[in-house]
Design an enzyme around this catalytic site. Structure first.
Site, PDB file in Angstrom:
ATOM      1  N   ASP A 147       4.184  14.043  10.483  1.00 18.51           N
ATOM      2  CA  ASP A 147       3.468  14.764   9.416  1.00 18.51           C
ATOM      3  C   ASP A 147       2.196  15.451   9.912  1.00 18.51           C
ATOM      4  O   ASP A 147       1.248  15.638   9.152  1.00 18.51           O
ATOM      5  CB  ASP A 147       3.113  13.831   8.255  1.00 18.51           C
ATOM      6  CG  ASP A 147       4.332  13.389   7.471  1.00 18.51           C
ATOM      7  OD1 ASP A 147       5.387  14.034   7.604  1.00 18.51           O
ATOM      8  OD2 ASP A 147       4.237  12.391   6.730  1.00 18.51           O
ATOM      9  N   THR A 162       0.833   6.044  -2.240  1.00 23.21           N
ATOM     10  CA  THR A 162       0.535   5.961  -3.673  1.00 23.21           C
ATOM     11  C   THR A 162      -0.424   4.835  -4.023  1.00 23.21           C
ATOM     12  O   THR A 162      -1.310   5.003  -4.872  1.00 23.21           O
ATOM     13  CB  THR A 162       1.840   5.794  -4.466  1.00 23.21           C
ATOM     14  OG1 THR A 162       2.717   6.890  -4.175  1.00 23.21           O
ATOM     15  CG2 THR A 162       1.576   5.751  -5.959  1.00 23.21           C
ATOM     16  N   GLY A 186       0.815  -1.206   0.000  1.00 23.33           N
ATOM     17  CA  GLY A 186       0.000   0.000   0.000  1.00 23.33           C
ATOM     18  C   GLY A 186       0.845   1.251   0.000  1.00 23.33           C
ATOM     19  O   GLY A 186       1.507   1.573  -0.984  1.00 23.33           O
ATOM     20  N   GLU A 234      -3.845   4.013   3.559  1.00 22.91           N
ATOM     21  CA  GLU A 234      -3.979   5.427   3.902  1.00 22.91           C
ATOM     22  C   GLU A 234      -5.112   6.064   3.079  1.00 22.91           C
ATOM     23  O   GLU A 234      -4.847   6.587   2.005  1.00 22.91           O
ATOM     24  CB  GLU A 234      -2.655   6.142   3.655  1.00 22.91           C
ATOM     25  CG  GLU A 234      -1.497   5.533   4.438  1.00 22.91           C
ATOM     26  CD  GLU A 234      -0.172   6.244   4.216  1.00 22.91           C
ATOM     27  OE1 GLU A 234      -0.146   7.423   3.767  1.00 22.91           O
ATOM     28  OE2 GLU A 234       0.865   5.621   4.472  1.00 22.91           O
ATOM     29  N   THR A 292       2.782   8.756  13.786  1.00 22.42           N
ATOM     30  CA  THR A 292       2.798   9.944  14.624  1.00 22.42           C
ATOM     31  C   THR A 292       3.829  10.954  14.119  1.00 22.42           C
ATOM     32  O   THR A 292       4.779  11.314  14.816  1.00 22.42           O
ATOM     33  CB  THR A 292       3.055   9.565  16.088  1.00 22.42           C
ATOM     34  OG1 THR A 292       4.158   8.638  16.135  1.00 22.42           O
ATOM     35  CG2 THR A 292       1.851   8.890  16.695  1.00 22.42           C
ATOM     36  N   TRP A 322      10.172   5.587  10.011  1.00 27.47           N
ATOM     37  CA  TRP A 322       9.976   5.839   8.591  1.00 27.47           C
ATOM     38  C   TRP A 322      10.979   6.923   8.169  1.00 27.47           C
ATOM     39  O   TRP A 322      10.885   8.045   8.626  1.00 27.47           O
ATOM     40  CB  TRP A 322       8.560   6.320   8.271  1.00 27.47           C
ATOM     41  CG  TRP A 322       8.464   6.648   6.811  1.00 27.47           C
ATOM     42  CD1 TRP A 322       8.675   7.870   6.216  1.00 27.47           C
ATOM     43  CD2 TRP A 322       8.202   5.732   5.749  1.00 27.47           C
ATOM     44  NE1 TRP A 322       8.553   7.772   4.859  1.00 27.47           N
ATOM     45  CE2 TRP A 322       8.264   6.470   4.543  1.00 27.47           C
ATOM     46  CE3 TRP A 322       7.926   4.360   5.699  1.00 27.47           C
ATOM     47  CZ2 TRP A 322       8.063   5.869   3.297  1.00 27.47           C
ATOM     48  CZ3 TRP A 322       7.713   3.773   4.474  1.00 27.47           C
ATOM     49  CH2 TRP A 322       7.790   4.525   3.285  1.00 27.47           C
TER      50      TRP A 322
END
Length: 396
Positions: free
Chosen positions: A241, A135, A132, A175, A239, A379
């Protein structure tokens, strides 16, 4: 007497049958602390970050789980994202985990071949294939219509004979279910739980099944994450952005991943603490929650103030994307000038950046431990410094 004897005989036969029938093995205990990190499929291109660097930076010996991102979701099924990078590209000796180059006879090349070598050196490292991402999340809407079919396709791909034994499970990065990301989904509150239930049934109790979940508390309320948590080993809370140039910060500077609220924060619910509190309030056990840390910063240019809340003219220039830059670049080019809300910020010239440092990562780790959470994830790994400073801090 004969009736009693007959009944007794039947009971004995039933008992014998039960004892002869093999019982399923109990599910393994996955409740130990987790330190997970995403390795992106595209990292070996412009970023020049290869699987060998996972070892060179010390990440391989610190991580409990490595998540390979991303496989695609298309036509209601799991698919390979970039076949060339994943398993076709020959790896040169200088870029290889073991110093041996791939050749025409190498059965498994690319990232998968290198991950197999990495796993041979670090047998306790669990590797998951993540599907996933931003995109490819639009594909989950179709997959949710037939979750069993989706799950069967994912297992067939993850356990493909060409790389059988490489992956220990699957990660779902949708997302966002029943909410909007790059596209909007209206599959309903139960779509994600149904999908994860199908994946758990397909992969079995011994596999690791995980899912990434939004940091936005409004999006968290759009899905039954309590039911989702019952099917996974953990939920990875994104957690970070919370804010960025052009976002709901109103064009003013704000750290993108604060641990806690601070005076003047644009939205008091946009913090790690708020996200975790919401998950717990929704019924997700603390032992099923990971806190996410971004190994990058978000920045503004044309800034008129040194502290958060200053006005700006737009996103700062970044190597790969406007308004974003890796930690390893920022720590050298624009070192921290202050901290607020449990994260750091930096001013250099007309630019203002926010990002986590080893010190603030340790603060987030302390918070995760104080809440008895499952652990942390990163990330993504290529953003760290060459000495792996951020991941070392997350390891404690």
């Amino acid at each position: 007497m004969r009736i009693r004897s007959a009944v007794l005989a039947l009971l004995l036969l039933a008992l014998a049958a039960c004892q002869a029938t093999p019982r399923p093995a109990p599910a393994p205990d996955h409740r130990s602390s987790v330190l997970a990190g995403y390795y992106t499929e595209w990292a070996g291109y412009g970023r020049g970050y290869r699987v060998a660097d996972v070892e060179a930076t010390g990440a391989a010996r610190r991580l409990t789980h490595l998540l390979y991102a991303f496989g695609k979701v298309d036509g209601g099924e799991c698919g390979v994202g970039d076949a060339w990078a994943a398993y076709q590209k020959p790896i040169a000796a200088m870029d290889s985990v073991d110093g041996a180059a791939d050749d025409a006879d190498t059965p498994l090349r690319g990232n998968f071949g290198q991950l197999r070598k990495l796993k041979a050196t670090y047998p306790d490292l669990k590797i998951l294939w993540s599907f996933g991402g931003w995109t490819w999340s639009s594909g989950f809407t179709e997959a949710a219509r037939d979750p069993e079919r989706f799950a069967r396709s994912c297992r067939a791909l993850v356990e493909d004979p060409r790389w059988a034994g490489l992956f220990d499970g699957i990660d779902v990065d949708w997302e966002y279910p029943n909410a909007c990301g790059l596209t909007c989904d209206t599959s309903g509150r139960e779509a994600l739980p149904r999908m994860l239930t199908a994946l758990r049934a397909a992969f079995g109790a011994g596999a690791v099944v995980t899912a990434a979940v939004p940091g936005d508390v409004t999006k968290l309320r759009a899905t039954d994450y309590r039911a989702a948590a019952g099917q996974v080993d953990w939920l990875s809370a994104m957690t970070y952005d919370y804010f960025g140039a052009g976002s709901a910060s109103g064009g003013r500077t704000a750290p993108h991943s604060p641990l806690s609220a601070y005076p003047g924060i644009p939205r008091t619910t946009s913090t790690t603490e708020s996200t975790v509190n919401e998950l717990l309030a929704l019924g997700v056990p603390a032992s099923k929650v990971l806190v996410g840390v971004g190994f990058y910063g978000r920045g503004w240019t044309g800034v008129n103030g040194a502290t958060p809340g200053g006005t700006a003219t737009g996103p700062a220039p970044g190597t790969y994307e406007k308004g974003m830059e890796d930690y390893k670049v920022l720590v050298a080019r624009c070192p921290p000038t202050g901290t607020i809300g449990g994260t750091a910020y930096a001013v250099c010239g007309s630019q203002w950046w926010s990002y986590d440092t080893p010190s603030t990562v340790r603060g987030k780790l302390a918070y995760a431990k104080s809440q008895k959470l499952r652990g942390m994830f990163a990330w993504e790994l290529s953003g760290d410094s060459r000495d792996g400073a951020l991941l070392a801090a997350a390891a404690g």
